[in-house]
Write an enzyme that holds these catalytic residues in place. Structure first.
Site, PDB file in Angstrom:
ATOM      1  N   LYS A 120       0.841  -1.205   0.000  1.00  0.00           N
ATOM      2  CA  LYS A 120       0.000   0.000   0.000  1.00  0.00           C
ATOM      3  C   LYS A 120       0.880   1.261   0.000  1.00  0.00           C
ATOM      4  CE  LYS A 120      -3.842  -2.452   2.058  1.00  0.00           C
ATOM      5  NZ  LYS A 120      -4.496  -2.954   3.260  1.00  0.00           N
ATOM      6  N   GLN A 170      -4.560  -1.606   9.530  1.00  0.00           N
ATOM      7  CA  GLN A 170      -4.504  -2.933   8.905  1.00  0.00           C
ATOM      8  C   GLN A 170      -5.155  -3.971   9.827  1.00  0.00           C
ATOM      9  OE1 GLN A 170      -3.239  -3.550   5.708  1.00  0.00           O
ATOM     10  NE2 GLN A 170      -4.176  -5.544   6.045  1.00  0.00           N
ATOM     11  N   ASP A 211     -11.036   3.001   4.272  1.00  0.00           N
ATOM     12  CA  ASP A 211     -11.487   1.617   4.122  1.00  0.00           C
ATOM     13  C   ASP A 211     -13.010   1.547   3.994  1.00  0.00           C
ATOM     14  OD1 ASP A 211      -9.617  -0.386   3.900  1.00  0.00           O
ATOM     15  OD2 ASP A 211      -9.172  -0.458   6.047  1.00  0.00           O
TER      16      ASP A 211
END
Ligand code: NDP
Length: 286
Positions: free
Chosen positions: A53, A97, A120
């Site tokens: 990422k 994460q 997200d």
């Protein structure tokens, strides 16, 4: 033989668009859209995801900051970090994460991230906005699947779609996005009866289960479009191989279009994360 939906190629196109958007924001507003990634603990798969990422963010000219917390960090440590990222005007997107170590409460962490920076799309406000069909930050994986589907179908309206899997991060938001496109949507899961027959009726099958090769040609109507979200690491002859939820070798010959694993939904997910970060930055400017 089905058309293979090339997620690598398609994600490169998305990344080119993101890159020019980043340049535009820099020029017009004098800011660098910046993503903060938080990793707690040493999970090897999570470390790889985070590295990818950050690498991709740098490639599109975006700023990135990575915060690594010890596996023994407390909920308070993590909450404090999120609070400071929430109020930092130089950070536009925050990604924690998952999964977190077991002693930490994921729901609490997700709800603590500012909805405006929730790239997200997991915050309850963004989940609610998506369910209500309002503008929101949309979870990256289903968003990537929709771009893939739009490449194959100029109009999804009226198509019957089955999403196999009902998780909060893939199955449910995927179903909401298909519904927004006027598909007739069924969500199948581990309790669905005669699931093969349910899937066989669909024009579109999205597999988000986590069981290697579960979906074979018996599940798929000839001419259907199949999107394989699954990532299953399987040992074959001592070698680790990534496999999807779809038995590609039996389904590809009968489907109209199919996404492979690897090289399908995976690269699209990261591209959509960066797209969400530029969107979040833009919204914070207005
Ligand atoms: P979850 O484990 O959270 O959800 C799996 C879903 O599949 C559940 O709803 C479960 O049903 C259902 N299920 C399990 N077994 C069966 C079965 N035999 N028949 C029908 N349904 C079944 O997984 P995620 O949604 O997080 O992820 C799904 C897959 O997608 C995984 O392989 C994951 O690695 C991958 N993934 C890939 C991403 C990418 O970027 N490509 C991103 C995110 C995930 P029930 O609810 O009844 O238990």
């Amino acid at each position: 033989m089905a058309h293979i939906i090339d997620g690598k190629e398609l994600s490169n196109q998305v990344l080119i668009e993101v890159s020019s958007e980043v340049e535009r924001i820099k020029e017009v507003h004098g800011i660098v859209p910046t993503l903060a990634v938080v990793l707690v603990g040493e999970d090897p798969a999570s470390q790889v995801y985070v590295r990818n990422k950050i690498k991709r963010a740098e490639e599109v000219g975006m700023g990135s900051v990575s915060h690594r917390l010890d596996a023994k960090s407390t909920q308070k440590d993590l909450n404090n970090l999120i609070d400071s990222l929430n109020t930092d005007s130089q950070i536009h997107g925050i990604l924690v994460q998952l999964p977190l170590p077991e002693h930490l409460n994921e729901d609490e962490v997700i709800a603590r991230i500012s909805p405006a920076k929730d790239v997200d799309g997991f915050h309850p406000l963004n989940v609610g906005a998506l369910a209500a069909g309002r503008e929101s930050l949309v979870p990256c994986t289903p968003q990537g699947c929709m771009i893939m589907l739009r490449q194959v179908h100029s109009d999804l309206s009226g198509k019957s779609a089955v999403v196999v899997g009902r998780s909060n991060i893939v199955g449910k938001p995927m179903a909401a996005l298909l519904l927004q496109e006027n598909c007739t949507v069924t969500i199948a899961h581990s309790r669905t009866q005669d699931i093969e027959a349910v899937c066989r009726k669909a024009d579109i099958v999205v597999a988000a289960v986590g069981r290697a090769k579960l979906i074979n040609s018996e599940w798929v109507r000839p001419g259907a479009t199949v999107i394989d979200v699954g990532i299953n690491a399987i040992e074959i002859d001592g070698k680790r191989k990534l496999m999807g939820d779809v038995d590609f070798d039996t389904v590809a010959p009968i489907a109209d279009a199919i996404s492979p694993v690897p090289g399908g939904v995976g690269p699209m997910t990261i591209a959509c994360l960066l797209m969400n970060t530029t969107r979040a930055a833009e919204r914070q400017l207005s």
